[in-house]
Design a protein around this motif. Structure first.
Motif, mmCIF file in Angstrom:
data_model
loop_
_atom_site.group_PDB
_atom_site.id
_atom_site.type_symbol
_atom_site.label_atom_id
_atom_site.label_comp_id
_atom_site.label_asym_id
_atom_site.label_seq_id
_atom_site.Cartn_x
_atom_site.Cartn_y
_atom_site.Cartn_z
ATOM 1 N N GLY A 78 0.836 -1.198 0.000
ATOM 2 C CA GLY A 78 0.000 0.000 0.000
ATOM 3 C C GLY A 78 0.871 1.249 0.000
ATOM 4 N N ASP A 79 0.505 2.227 0.860
ATOM 5 C CA ASP A 79 1.304 3.449 0.925
ATOM 6 C C ASP A 79 2.386 3.383 1.997
ATOM 7 O OD1 ASP A 79 -0.391 3.430 3.054
ATOM 8 O OD2 ASP A 79 -1.083 5.496 2.841
ATOM 9 N N GLN A 80 2.500 2.261 2.717
ATOM 10 C CA GLN A 80 3.538 2.091 3.732
ATOM 11 C C GLN A 80 4.652 1.223 3.152
ATOM 12 O OE1 GLN A 80 1.908 0.861 7.521
ATOM 13 N NE2 GLN A 80 0.017 1.991 7.183
ATOM 14 N N VAL A 81 5.449 1.814 2.290
ATOM 15 C CA VAL A 81 6.434 1.035 1.543
ATOM 16 C C VAL A 81 7.628 0.698 2.418
ATOM 17 C CG1 VAL A 81 5.737 2.033 -0.640
ATOM 18 C CG2 VAL A 81 7.556 3.121 0.670
ATOM 19 N N THR A 82 8.231 -0.437 2.092
ATOM 20 C CA THR A 82 9.488 -0.810 2.736
ATOM 21 C C THR A 82 10.654 -0.176 1.967
ATOM 22 O OG1 THR A 82 9.592 -2.818 1.413
ATOM 23 C CG2 THR A 82 8.539 -2.973 3.572
ATOM 24 N N PHE A 83 11.845 -0.312 2.542
ATOM 25 C CA PHE A 83 12.991 0.318 1.893
ATOM 26 C C PHE A 83 13.285 -0.237 0.499
ATOM 27 C CE2 PHE A 83 17.552 0.053 0.996
ATOM 28 C CZ PHE A 83 17.779 1.392 0.750
ATOM 29 N N PRO A 84 13.275 -1.574 0.277
ATOM 30 C CA PRO A 84 13.530 -2.063 -1.092
ATOM 31 C C PRO A 84 12.514 -1.536 -2.095
ATOM 32 C CG PRO A 84 13.758 -3.850 0.486
ATOM 33 C CD PRO A 84 13.179 -2.697 1.237
ATOM 34 N N VAL A 85 11.247 -1.426 -1.701
ATOM 35 C CA VAL A 85 10.229 -0.901 -2.619
ATOM 36 C C VAL A 85 10.501 0.574 -2.909
ATOM 37 C CG1 VAL A 85 7.764 -0.454 -2.922
ATOM 38 C CG2 VAL A 85 8.523 -2.562 -1.811
ATOM 39 N N TYR A 86 10.846 1.326 -1.861
ATOM 40 C CA TYR A 86 11.166 2.738 -2.071
ATOM 41 C C TYR A 86 12.396 2.888 -2.974
ATOM 42 C CZ TYR A 86 12.577 7.519 -1.065
ATOM 43 O OH TYR A 86 12.948 8.833 -1.187
ATOM 44 N N LEU A 87 13.402 2.052 -2.722
ATOM 45 C CA LEU A 87 14.618 2.113 -3.538
ATOM 46 C C LEU A 87 14.302 1.820 -4.996
ATOM 47 C CD1 LEU A 87 17.726 2.252 -3.737
ATOM 48 C CD2 LEU A 87 17.778 -0.177 -3.198
ATOM 49 N N TYR A 88 13.490 0.807 -5.243
ATOM 50 C CA TYR A 88 13.136 0.446 -6.620
ATOM 51 C C TYR A 88 12.374 1.578 -7.306
ATOM 52 C CZ TYR A 88 11.339 -2.272 -10.513
ATOM 53 O OH TYR A 88 11.036 -2.726 -11.772
ATOM 54 N N SER A 89 11.491 2.250 -6.548
ATOM 55 C CA SER A 89 10.719 3.339 -7.153
ATOM 56 C C SER A 89 11.603 4.539 -7.499
ATOM 57 C CB SER A 89 9.613 3.790 -6.197
ATOM 58 O OG SER A 89 10.165 4.369 -5.023
ATOM 59 N N GLN A 90 12.676 4.738 -6.726
ATOM 60 C CA GLN A 90 13.548 5.878 -6.975
ATOM 61 C C GLN A 90 14.552 5.631 -8.107
ATOM 62 O OE1 GLN A 90 13.189 8.955 -5.312
ATOM 63 N NE2 GLN A 90 11.318 7.854 -4.765
ATOM 64 N N LEU A 91 14.710 4.376 -8.508
ATOM 65 C CA LEU A 91 15.660 4.084 -9.579
ATOM 66 C C LEU A 91 15.248 4.699 -10.904
ATOM 67 C CD1 LEU A 91 16.547 0.346 -8.845
ATOM 68 C CD2 LEU A 91 17.863 2.402 -8.296
ATOM 69 N N ARG A 92 13.975 5.091 -11.017
ATOM 70 C CA ARG A 92 13.516 5.727 -12.263
ATOM 71 C C ARG A 92 13.930 7.179 -12.345
ATOM 72 N NH1 ARG A 92 7.319 4.282 -11.518
ATOM 73 N NH2 ARG A 92 7.970 4.979 -9.457
ATOM 74 N N LEU A 93 14.447 7.736 -11.233
ATOM 75 C CA LEU A 93 14.863 9.136 -11.192
ATOM 76 C C LEU A 93 16.387 9.187 -11.155
ATOM 77 C CD1 LEU A 93 12.325 10.256 -8.433
ATOM 78 C CD2 LEU A 93 12.009 10.346 -10.916
ATOM 79 N N PRO A 94 17.036 9.516 -12.264
ATOM 80 C CA PRO A 94 18.504 9.478 -12.311
ATOM 81 C C PRO A 94 19.165 10.347 -11.254
ATOM 82 C CG PRO A 94 17.567 9.712 -14.511
ATOM 83 C CD PRO A 94 16.436 9.885 -13.558
ATOM 84 N N ARG A 95 18.565 11.477 -10.862
ATOM 85 C CA ARG A 95 19.177 12.370 -9.888
ATOM 86 C C ARG A 95 19.200 11.746 -8.489
ATOM 87 N NH1 ARG A 95 22.324 16.190 -12.170
ATOM 88 N NH2 ARG A 95 21.301 17.010 -14.042
ATOM 89 N N GLN A 96 18.264 10.846 -8.222
ATOM 90 C CA GLN A 96 18.193 10.208 -6.914
ATOM 91 C C GLN A 96 19.089 8.969 -6.810
ATOM 92 O OE1 GLN A 96 16.566 11.270 -4.293
ATOM 93 N NE2 GLN A 96 15.416 12.931 -5.240
ATOM 94 N N LEU A 97 19.578 8.521 -7.958
ATOM 95 C CA LEU A 97 20.275 7.236 -7.980
ATOM 96 C C LEU A 97 21.544 7.206 -7.124
ATOM 97 C CD1 LEU A 97 20.086 4.432 -9.060
ATOM 98 C CD2 LEU A 97 21.247 5.167 -11.145
ATOM 99 N N PRO A 98 22.433 8.237 -7.150
ATOM 100 C CA PRO A 98 23.638 8.149 -6.312
ATOM 101 C C PRO A 98 23.344 7.982 -4.831
ATOM 102 C CG PRO A 98 23.865 9.902 -7.931
ATOM 103 C CD PRO A 98 22.446 9.448 -8.004
ATOM 104 N N ALA A 99 22.349 8.695 -4.316
ATOM 105 C CA ALA A 99 21.993 8.541 -2.897
ATOM 106 C C ALA A 99 21.436 7.146 -2.629
ATOM 107 C CB ALA A 99 20.977 9.609 -2.494
ATOM 108 N N MET A 100 20.643 6.621 -3.573
ATOM 109 C CA MET A 100 20.106 5.273 -3.398
ATOM 110 C C MET A 100 21.220 4.228 -3.398
ATOM 111 S SD MET A 100 16.920 5.722 -3.007
ATOM 112 C CE MET A 100 17.363 7.295 -2.251
ATOM 113 N N ILE A 101 22.228 4.466 -4.218
ATOM 114 C CA ILE A 101 23.368 3.549 -4.243
ATOM 115 C C ILE A 101 24.097 3.571 -2.898
ATOM 116 C CG2 ILE A 101 25.647 3.202 -5.249
ATOM 117 C CD1 ILE A 101 24.498 3.995 -7.921
ATOM 118 N N ALA A 102 24.241 4.753 -2.304
ATOM 119 C CA ALA A 102 24.895 4.852 -0.994
ATOM 120 C C ALA A 102 24.123 4.063 0.058
ATOM 121 C CB ALA A 102 25.012 6.320 -0.578
ATOM 122 N N VAL A 103 22.798 4.181 0.030
ATOM 123 C CA VAL A 103 21.973 3.426 0.975
ATOM 124 C C VAL A 103 22.126 1.925 0.724
ATOM 125 C CG1 VAL A 103 19.659 3.086 1.853
ATOM 126 C CG2 VAL A 103 20.354 5.326 1.039
ATOM 127 N N ALA A 104 22.137 1.548 -0.538
ATOM 128 C CA ALA A 104 22.279 0.130 -0.868
ATOM 129 C C ALA A 104 23.600 -0.421 -0.354
ATOM 130 C CB ALA A 104 22.168 -0.060 -2.386
#
Length: 282
Positions: free
Chosen positions: A215-241
């Motif tokens: 639903g709207d209470q996403v877990t971190f992997p789901v949030y990470l996957y959704s942010q992969l479509r935004l190139p500007r967010q990708l470096p920060a997502m990689i750091a979290v990963a």
């Protein structure tokens, strides 16, 4: 001459080993490298060392909330899965009952069910019974996934514990609960700890089923996957990963080291018991 122990065979084995290592871990190494690259887009050339992507991760409230949700779901999943796996493994190893093979197959079946199919089935089920999507629905899906792995972690350990120890306890007048608390539980504890950690990691990393029932209470992997479509967010997502990768590796390695140590102690103890039984028989 045995090819496996000849010089040429040994060189081929080592070459094959290192090719497999590169194949398995090269993507992870590249991930770590890009997490420190001072460039807004994830691509070469290298523009200098930076830790600002890690600082961005710390300052992002949405990421922190998603991580908190993942931690809660993973903890609930690990506790419930371990509690369910203990009696299930004892029944499979110590008890004889009708259609035991069928029951075993049913409990381990989620291992071969595609996660997309499982996620779709849970989505229909929760909609049918009117259960709102939340961390609880995610945990239910993750318990279904993690339970076979927990059982397969506990069963080998239980098979190595001599049944004569439990039989001796009951012959001395102890009930089933006392026998379990005094004999079975201490000897199974390392495997129980490993099953708990394994269930936690499986839940924390799982994305397919969670994307269906979060639903709207996403877990971190789901949030990470959704942010992969935004190139500007990708470096920060990689750091979290990378942070999650390091934590998961530490947990798994610590669990494996603990299991090895306790396996050696158990092997030593059971050897003493076997020797005593042989002496008494003689």
């Amino acid at each position: 001459m045995n090819v496996a122990v000849s010089n040429a065979g040994r060189r081929w084995l080592w070459l094959t080993f290192w090719i497999l290592v590169v194949f398995l871990y090269a993507p992870l190494v590249i991930l770590v490298i890009f997490s420190f690259n001072d460039r807004d887009l994830v691509s070469f050339p290298w523009e200098g060392f930076t830790v600002r992507w890690y600082q961005t991760f710390v300052d992002n409230i949405e990421i922190i909330d998603a991580l908190r949700q993942s931690m809660w779901v993973a903890a609930l999943t690990a506790v419930v899965t371990t509690v369910l796996a203990i009696p299930a493994s004892i029944a499979l190893v110590r008890r004889r009952f009708f259609a035991k093979a069928l029951v075993s197959g049913v409990m381990l079946a989620p291992l071969v069910i595609p996660l997309v199919v499982l996620g779709t089935a849970l989505l229909i089920l929760f909609n049918t019974i009117g259960m709102p999507f939340s961390g609880l629905t995610i945990a239910i899906g993750h318990i279904v996934i993690a339970l076979p792995f927990a059982i397969l972690t506990l069963v080998p350990r239980l098979e190595r514990i001599p049944a004569s120890l439990e039989e001796a306890s009951r012959d001395l007048g102890a009930g089933w609960f006392t026998t379990f608390r005094q004999i079975t539980w201490p000897l199974m504890l390392p495997a129980i700890f490993s099953a708990f950690l394994l269930s936690f990691v499986i839940s924390f990393d799982e994305v397919v089923v969670a994307s269906f029932v979060s639903g709207d209470q996403v877990t971190f992997p789901v949030y990470l996957y959704s942010q992969l479509r935004l190139p500007r967010q990708l470096p920060a997502m990689i750091a979290v990963a990378v942070v999650i990768l390091v934590i998961s590796a530490i947990v798994v390695i610590a669990s494996e080291v603990l299991r090895k140590i306790t396996d050696r102690r158990l092997e030593a103890d059971t050897t003493v018991v076997d020797d005593e039984e042989e002496v008494s028989v003689a």
